[in-house]
Design a protein around this motif. Structure first.
Motif, short mmCIF file in Angstrom:
data_model
loop_
_atom_site.label_atom_id
_atom_site.label_comp_id
_atom_site.label_asym_id
_atom_site.label_seq_id
_atom_site.Cartn_x
_atom_site.Cartn_y
_atom_site.Cartn_z
N PHE A 275 -5.14 7.01 -0.80
CA PHE A 275 -4.44 6.08 0.08
C PHE A 275 -5.18 4.76 0.17
O PHE A 275 -4.60 3.67 0.04
N ALA A 276 -6.49 4.84 0.40
CA ALA A 276 -7.30 3.63 0.53
C ALA A 276 -7.25 2.79 -0.74
O ALA A 276 -7.13 1.56 -0.68
N LEU A 277 -7.29 3.45 -1.91
CA LEU A 277 -7.27 2.73 -3.18
C LEU A 277 -5.90 2.14 -3.46
O LEU A 277 -5.77 0.95 -3.79
N LEU A 278 -4.84 2.95 -3.32
CA LEU A 278 -3.50 2.50 -3.68
C LEU A 278 -2.92 1.48 -2.71
O LEU A 278 -2.08 0.67 -3.08
N SER A 279 -3.37 1.53 -1.45
CA SER A 279 -2.86 0.59 -0.44
C SER A 279 -3.63 -0.72 -0.43
O SER A 279 -3.24 -1.66 0.26
N GLY A 280 -4.73 -0.77 -1.17
CA GLY A 280 -5.55 -1.98 -1.18
C GLY A 280 -6.54 -2.06 -0.04
O GLY A 280 -7.14 -3.11 0.20
N ALA A 281 -6.74 -0.94 0.67
CA ALA A 281 -7.69 -0.94 1.79
C ALA A 281 -9.13 -1.05 1.32
O ALA A 281 -10.01 -1.44 2.09
N TYR B 137 3.91 3.01 -1.60
CA TYR B 137 4.73 4.14 -1.15
C TYR B 137 4.01 5.46 -1.44
O TYR B 137 4.03 6.39 -0.61
N ALA B 138 3.39 5.53 -2.61
CA ALA B 138 2.60 6.72 -2.93
C ALA B 138 1.43 6.86 -1.97
O ALA B 138 1.08 7.98 -1.54
N ALA B 139 0.83 5.73 -1.60
CA ALA B 139 -0.32 5.75 -0.69
C ALA B 139 0.04 6.39 0.64
O ALA B 139 -0.68 7.27 1.14
N ASP C 152 2.01 4.57 -14.12
CA ASP C 152 1.13 4.72 -15.28
C ASP C 152 1.91 4.60 -16.59
O ASP C 152 1.39 4.11 -17.60
N LEU C 153 3.17 5.04 -16.59
CA LEU C 153 4.00 4.94 -17.79
C LEU C 153 4.60 3.54 -17.96
O LEU C 153 5.24 3.26 -18.97
N GLY C 154 4.40 2.68 -16.96
CA GLY C 154 4.93 1.33 -17.03
C GLY C 154 6.39 1.22 -16.65
O GLY C 154 7.03 0.19 -16.88
N LEU C 155 6.94 2.28 -16.03
CA LEU C 155 8.35 2.28 -15.65
C LEU C 155 8.56 1.77 -14.23
O LEU C 155 9.70 1.49 -13.84
N LEU C 156 7.49 1.70 -13.46
CA LEU C 156 7.55 1.14 -12.11
C LEU C 156 6.45 0.10 -11.97
O LEU C 156 5.37 0.22 -12.57
N ALA C 157 6.72 -0.92 -11.16
CA ALA C 157 5.71 -1.96 -10.90
C ALA C 157 4.59 -1.38 -10.03
O ALA C 157 4.79 -0.43 -9.27
N ALA C 158 3.41 -1.97 -10.16
CA ALA C 158 2.26 -1.50 -9.38
C ALA C 158 2.49 -1.62 -7.87
O ALA C 158 1.84 -0.93 -7.09
N SER C 159 3.42 -2.48 -7.46
CA SER C 159 3.72 -2.63 -6.03
C SER C 159 4.26 -1.34 -5.41
O SER C 159 4.20 -1.16 -4.19
N ALA D 20 4.66 11.28 -3.84
CA ALA D 20 3.58 10.44 -4.37
C ALA D 20 3.39 10.58 -5.88
O ALA D 20 3.20 9.59 -6.59
N LEU D 21 3.45 11.82 -6.39
CA LEU D 21 3.12 12.06 -7.80
C LEU D 21 4.05 11.35 -8.78
O LEU D 21 3.58 10.76 -9.75
N PRO D 22 5.38 11.36 -8.58
CA PRO D 22 6.22 10.64 -9.54
C PRO D 22 6.00 9.14 -9.52
O PRO D 22 6.13 8.48 -10.56
N ILE D 23 5.65 8.59 -8.37
CA ILE D 23 5.37 7.15 -8.30
C ILE D 23 4.13 6.82 -9.13
O ILE D 23 4.13 5.86 -9.91
#
Length: 208
Positions: free
Chosen positions: A27-33, A159-161, A148-155, A140-143
């Motif tokens: 969460f801390a990593l993916l949310s930018g905390a 939601y996964a966080a 990682d597959l480049g099918l969704l933006a890093a933004s 979280a896992l599909p996001i």
């Protein structure tokens, strides 16, 4: 053996705390905390989580718990050990500008995501709190996979966080209930009934 005349004690609370640690730090990593420079430290924490979860998984399997045992062994290897080593490796690859194709991670995560989705049904027989915990991972896992597959933006990582934070909080509660309730031999932290049991009871009432 535990030496208390009852065989092995239940190690699940320790495994759930390790899962909660992974959820909170992701969460801390993916949310930018936290800054990306925290990545190698996260890798070390995940390797520590591997040690806990592989022990839990083996004990659970020995005690005949197929669902918990398989899930903890699976999580310990891929989420904890591989995840921790990859974070450390990727950090040094970034510093040294080594060429890497990160989409391979997406394909690996796709396998893990499908497995967790298909295994979720087994948790309908666990407490409904535990089922909700798994639902958080199902989100979280599909996001993570599709980014990682480049099918969704890093933004989408945010939601996964929050899905992981939700699962982490529930993991801590279930871990506390398992440990404290056992220590006092009574319900201190209440747990909800399995959804499957609730449905069966509802069906019996209608049939009656």
């Amino acid at each position: 053996m535990s030496g208390n005349g009852h065989g092995w004690a239940n190690p699940t609370p320790a495994g759930l705390v390790a899962l909660a640690m992974a959820c909170f730090t992701f969460f801390a990593l993916l949310s930018g905390a936290v800054k990306p420079t925290a990545i190698p430290l996260l890798g070390i924490w995940l390797i520590g989580g591997f040690v806990v979860q592989v022990i839990v998984g083996v004990v659970e399997l020995r005690e005949g718990n197929s669902t918990g045992g398989n899930v903890f062994v699976f999580f310990s290897a891929f989420f904890m050990l591989v995840g921790g080593l990859e974070f450390i490796f990727k950090y040094f690859a970034m510093l040294n500008k080594w060429p890497l194709d990160p989409t391979i991670d997406g394909w690996a995560w796709l396998t893990l995501t499908i497995a967790v989705w298909l295994w979720t049904a087994a948790y309908f027989r666990a407490t409904s709190i535990m089922t909700l915990l798994v639902f958080g991972l199902d989100i979280a896992l599909p996001i993570i996979t599709f980014t990682d597959l480049g099918l969704l933006a890093a933004s989408w990582h945010v939601y996964a966080a929050y899905a992981l934070l939700f699962s982490g909080c529930l993991a801590l509660y279930v871990a506390s209930a398992g440990l404290v309730n056992t220590a006092f031999n009574r319900t201190v932290f209440p747990l909800t009934k399995p959804w499957s049991e609730t449905r069966e009871q509802s069906t019996e009432k209608i049939a009656g």
